[in-house]
Design an enzyme around this catalytic site. Structure first.
Site, short mmCIF file in Angstrom:
data_model
loop_
_atom_site.label_atom_id
_atom_site.label_comp_id
_atom_site.label_asym_id
_atom_site.label_seq_id
_atom_site.Cartn_x
_atom_site.Cartn_y
_atom_site.Cartn_z
N GLU A 89 17.00 19.37 33.81
CA GLU A 89 17.66 20.05 32.70
C GLU A 89 17.41 19.34 31.36
O GLU A 89 18.18 19.49 30.42
CB GLU A 89 19.16 20.19 32.95
CG GLU A 89 19.55 20.93 34.23
CD GLU A 89 19.17 22.41 34.25
OE1 GLU A 89 18.63 22.92 33.25
OE2 GLU A 89 19.39 23.05 35.30
N HIS A 119 26.41 17.74 32.46
CA HIS A 119 26.32 18.97 33.25
C HIS A 119 26.89 18.70 34.65
O HIS A 119 26.45 17.75 35.31
CB HIS A 119 24.87 19.43 33.35
CG HIS A 119 24.64 20.53 34.34
ND1 HIS A 119 25.33 21.73 34.31
CD2 HIS A 119 23.80 20.62 35.41
CE1 HIS A 119 24.92 22.49 35.31
NE2 HIS A 119 23.99 21.84 35.99
N HIS A 162 28.69 20.56 38.44
CA HIS A 162 28.90 21.75 39.27
C HIS A 162 30.38 21.83 39.64
O HIS A 162 30.77 21.51 40.76
CB HIS A 162 28.00 21.70 40.50
CG HIS A 162 26.54 21.79 40.18
ND1 HIS A 162 25.55 21.68 41.13
CD2 HIS A 162 25.89 22.01 38.99
CE1 HIS A 162 24.36 21.82 40.56
NE2 HIS A 162 24.53 22.00 39.26
N GLU A 209 48.22 21.92 26.93
CA GLU A 209 47.37 21.04 26.12
C GLU A 209 45.94 21.59 25.96
O GLU A 209 45.18 21.07 25.14
CB GLU A 209 47.33 19.63 26.71
CG GLU A 209 46.59 19.53 28.01
CD GLU A 209 46.17 18.10 28.36
OE1 GLU A 209 46.70 17.16 27.77
OE2 GLU A 209 45.30 17.96 29.22
N HIS A 218 27.03 28.66 38.41
CA HIS A 218 26.28 27.40 38.44
C HIS A 218 27.15 26.18 38.08
O HIS A 218 27.22 25.22 38.83
CB HIS A 218 25.07 27.51 37.50
CG HIS A 218 24.16 26.33 37.55
ND1 HIS A 218 22.79 26.44 37.44
CD2 HIS A 218 24.40 25.01 37.69
CE1 HIS A 218 22.24 25.24 37.52
NE2 HIS A 218 23.20 24.34 37.66
O1 2HA Z 1 20.12 19.60 40.39
O2 2HA Z 1 22.25 20.50 38.42
O3 2HA Z 1 20.97 22.41 37.17
C1 2HA Z 1 20.37 19.31 39.07
C2 2HA Z 1 21.05 20.46 38.47
C3 2HA Z 1 20.22 21.54 37.92
ZN ZN Z 2 23.09 22.33 37.83
#
Ligand code: 2HA
Ligand code: ZN
Length: 273
Positions: free
Chosen positions: A115, A139, A141, A169, A210
């Site tokens: 990414e 990032h 998940h 909050e 995602h």
């Molecule tokens: O595997 O999260 O979006 C890495 C990630 C790709």
């Molecule tokens: Zn990801």
């Protein structure tokens, strides 16, 4: 100073490990990047061994000459704490912002996160937006936010308002709201462009089915932002699991009172009755 002794490295590893412990980084899921301060880079430069220049697949001229600490592609965030030199790398951006080179880490080979275009395009936007203050792009998940992307309309208004309503909050922690990116192929330029466009307005972007991107000034604030949004999503999942409607909630007037009292500006877009 060795890279592994630097405070920014310790903070980065702790954040990766905290995210793993939250359950947000199954296998190689998720990635993290930090825009290293000039004085921090100067302290560890003697530990750098630059390799060849490679294309970024995005154009980030505002980041020319910057150094970033980033997770490696295919690496497990769970391993950052035990093998940082294998899991992470420091990259340098060239003078036109089209290429990068690895200057430290990934000792057993590999590339920066898949990414990287999204991370760097977000960094370019937040650096400008905050006048050089924001340095972290994360990032993850996040389970409950992902769940909500199957049952809520994929609009900034619906997500922001529902998440704000789940804890008092929330509008203070993310007053600008959250943006939503519809399902797109991850890892490329298109999703990077879409996400960075949202970062001009928001500190958080949801990726449908995602996960999430969060941005901030430092590791504490960025992790805290991800955590607050995901916890709010968890409450909403619990509420919706019990019954499909709310008996009572935080109202538009309540949000206006909160905004006066906490001196935060809440966009009109999210204050419809
Ligand atoms: O595997 O999260 O979006 C890495 C990630 C790709
Ligand atoms: Zn990801």
């Amino acid at each position: 100073m060795k890279v592994l002794e630097a405070e920014f490295m310790k903070g980065f590893i702790r954040m990766a490990d905290d995210g793993w412990k939250m359950g947000w980084h199954e296998r190689n899921g998720g990635n993290l990047s930090y825009r290293i301060k000039k004085e921090e880079a100067a302290q560890v430069k003697s530990d750098f061994a630059p390799s060849g220049w490679k294309n970024i697949d995005a154009s980030v001229p505002m980041l020319a000459g910057e150094f970033f600490l980033v997770t490696g592609s295919g690496k497990f965030l769970r391993n950052a704490v035990i093998a940082p030199e294998d899991s992470l790398c420091i990259i340098e951006i060239n003078e036109d912002g089209e290429q990068f080179r690895i200057v430290w880490g990934l000792v057993n080979g590999g590339r920066p996160t898949s990414e990287l275009p999204s991370h760097l395009m977000n960094h370019q936007v937040i650096k400008q937006k905050t006048n050089n203050v924001y340095r972290v792009v994360y990032h993850a998940h996040t389970t409950n936010i992902i769940a909500l992307t199957f049952i809520l309309p994929l609009s900034d208004e619906v997500f922001t308002r529902e998440l704000w309503e789940m804890a008092t909050e929330c509008p203070v922690v993310f007053p600008s709201g959250v943006g939503v990116v519809p399902w797109m192929v991850p890892g490329g330029r298109d999703i990077a462009v879409e996400t960075s466009r949202l970062m001009e307005k928001y500190d958080v972007a949801v990726w449908a089915h995602h996960g999430m991107f969060a941005t901030g000034e430092n590791f504490d604030l960025t992790f805290g932002l991800m955590h607050t949004v995901e916890k709010s999503a968890e409450i909403l999942v619990k509420v919706l699991s019990v019954r499909p409607d709310k008996l009572q909630t935080i109202t538009t007037q309540n949000f206006k009172d909160l905004s006066d009292s906490f001196k935060v500006t809440l966009p009109e877009q999210f204050l419809k009755p």
